[in-house]
Design a protein around this motif. Structure first.
Motif, short mmCIF file in Angstrom:
data_model
loop_
_atom_site.label_atom_id
_atom_site.label_comp_id
_atom_site.label_asym_id
_atom_site.label_seq_id
_atom_site.Cartn_x
_atom_site.Cartn_y
_atom_site.Cartn_z
N LEU A 89 169.67 -63.25 59.13
CA LEU A 89 168.32 -63.50 58.61
C LEU A 89 168.01 -62.72 57.33
O LEU A 89 166.88 -62.78 56.83
N VAL A 90 168.99 -62.00 56.78
CA VAL A 90 168.68 -61.14 55.64
C VAL A 90 168.23 -61.93 54.41
O VAL A 90 167.33 -61.49 53.68
N GLU A 91 168.82 -63.08 54.15
CA GLU A 91 168.43 -63.85 52.98
C GLU A 91 167.00 -64.37 53.14
O GLU A 91 166.22 -64.35 52.18
N ALA A 92 166.67 -64.81 54.34
CA ALA A 92 165.31 -65.28 54.59
C ALA A 92 164.32 -64.13 54.44
O ALA A 92 163.25 -64.29 53.84
N MET A 93 164.68 -62.98 54.99
CA MET A 93 163.82 -61.80 54.86
C MET A 93 163.60 -61.46 53.39
O MET A 93 162.47 -61.20 52.96
N ASN A 94 164.66 -61.51 52.61
CA ASN A 94 164.57 -61.17 51.19
C ASN A 94 163.68 -62.17 50.44
O ASN A 94 162.90 -61.79 49.57
N GLN A 95 163.78 -63.44 50.80
CA GLN A 95 162.94 -64.46 50.16
C GLN A 95 161.46 -64.22 50.47
O GLN A 95 160.59 -64.46 49.63
N SER A 96 161.19 -63.71 51.66
CA SER A 96 159.80 -63.54 52.07
C SER A 96 159.11 -62.38 51.38
O SER A 96 157.89 -62.22 51.51
N CYS A 97 159.87 -61.56 50.63
CA CYS A 97 159.23 -60.43 49.94
C CYS A 97 158.82 -60.80 48.51
O CYS A 97 158.35 -59.95 47.76
N ALA A 98 158.96 -62.07 48.14
CA ALA A 98 158.55 -62.50 46.80
C ALA A 98 157.06 -62.29 46.61
O ALA A 98 156.26 -62.48 47.54
N ALA A 99 156.68 -61.87 45.41
CA ALA A 99 155.27 -61.67 45.09
C ALA A 99 154.64 -63.02 44.78
O ALA A 99 154.81 -63.57 43.68
N VAL A 100 153.93 -63.58 45.76
CA VAL A 100 153.34 -64.90 45.60
C VAL A 100 151.85 -64.83 45.95
O VAL A 100 151.38 -63.86 46.52
N ALA A 101 151.13 -65.89 45.63
CA ALA A 101 149.69 -65.95 45.90
C ALA A 101 149.43 -66.01 47.40
O ALA A 101 150.31 -66.46 48.17
N PRO A 102 148.25 -65.58 47.85
CA PRO A 102 147.94 -65.56 49.28
C PRO A 102 148.07 -66.91 49.96
O PRO A 102 148.37 -66.97 51.17
N GLU A 103 147.84 -67.99 49.22
CA GLU A 103 147.90 -69.31 49.85
C GLU A 103 149.33 -69.81 50.07
O GLU A 103 149.54 -70.83 50.73
N VAL A 104 150.33 -69.10 49.52
CA VAL A 104 151.72 -69.50 49.72
C VAL A 104 152.18 -69.06 51.11
O VAL A 104 152.02 -67.91 51.49
N ASN A 105 152.74 -70.00 51.86
CA ASN A 105 153.24 -69.73 53.21
C ASN A 105 154.66 -69.21 53.12
O ASN A 105 155.59 -69.95 52.80
N GLU A 106 154.87 -67.91 53.40
CA GLU A 106 156.21 -67.32 53.29
C GLU A 106 157.16 -67.80 54.36
O GLU A 106 158.38 -67.69 54.21
N PHE A 107 156.65 -68.34 55.47
CA PHE A 107 157.54 -68.96 56.45
C PHE A 107 158.28 -70.12 55.79
O PHE A 107 159.51 -70.26 55.94
N GLU A 108 157.54 -70.94 55.05
CA GLU A 108 158.16 -72.06 54.34
C GLU A 108 159.04 -71.56 53.21
O GLU A 108 160.15 -72.09 52.99
N LEU A 109 158.58 -70.56 52.47
CA LEU A 109 159.34 -70.01 51.36
C LEU A 109 160.69 -69.47 51.82
O LEU A 109 161.71 -69.63 51.15
#
Length: 206
Positions: A89-109
């Motif tokens: 899951l490390v790649e998914a975890m790393n993707q979820s730390c992107a600085a994005v707007a509050p409305e962006v769903n990091e589960f999808e990201l």
């Protein structure tokens, strides 16, 4: 003072290419925290300052450097989930730390699946073999020794429910090595994996 000792006062700078503090205090568990805003927006973010703080009842916590979406969501709802980061899951975890707007769903990201919890309204990561459902107990802004506010917030929560993949239970005991847990270390991108080769046993004196 020994010539072999590098001494510094953090307030004056460390004088090194990279601050050694988070390399010394480590490797650390990763706080992969899922939360939901009062409006229902989902958030998933990793925090490298995370650990367990009490046994009965179980309490976990993390520190957020900056008042981020996760902190705001937890303050609004009083709930969050912690999801174990394993090597797959490390790649998914790393993707979820992107600085994005509050409305962006990091589960999808991150390409992971939100699945309903049992006792809280915040979803957990379906792909994670262990998840804790947590209810907020304390949220505190950190301070210096002089009493000045630090722009970091400590979030503590009681674990009210645990989801645990049965394949990681060996004779009823959680097999940490088999879980292939990933830990955060120092530097801009250092991590460690826990495997059987790191295991040794040490029992308390009687």
């Amino acid at each position: 003072m020994s010539e072999n000792t590098h001494f510094y006062e953090p307030r004056l700078g460390h004088g090194l290419p990279h601050d050694p503090f988070n390399a010394i205090v480590g490797p650390r568990p990763i706080g992969w925290i899922s939360s939901r805003s009062a409006e229902g927006l989902l958030n998933l973010a990793p925090y490298s300052f995370f650990n367990a703080f009490n046994y009965v009842p179980p309490i976990v916590g993390f520190s957020s450097i900056g008042y981020k979406d996760t902190v705001r969501n937890i303050e609004q709802t009083g709930e969050f989930a912690w999801n174990l980061v394993t090597h797959p899951l490390v790649e998914a975890m790393n993707q979820s730390c992107a600085a994005v707007a509050p409305e962006v769903n990091e589960f999808e990201l991150a390409g992971v699946t939100p699945v309903a919890s049992r006792l809280i309204q915040v979803p957990r990561v379906a792909e994670s073999p262990v998840s804790f459902e947590c209810k907020l107990t304390q949220l505190t802004q950190l301070k210096t020794a002089a009493g000045e506010d630090v722009p970091s917030w400590l979030v503590l929560g009681e674990v009210v429910a645990v989801h645990l993949d049965r394949r990681l239970l060996k004779d009823g005991i959680f097999d940490t090595a088999a879980a292939d847990i990933v830990l955060r270390a120092g530097g801009p991108g250092d991590y460690f994996r826990i495997g059987p080769e790191q295991l040794f046993k040490l029992y308390r004196p009687r």
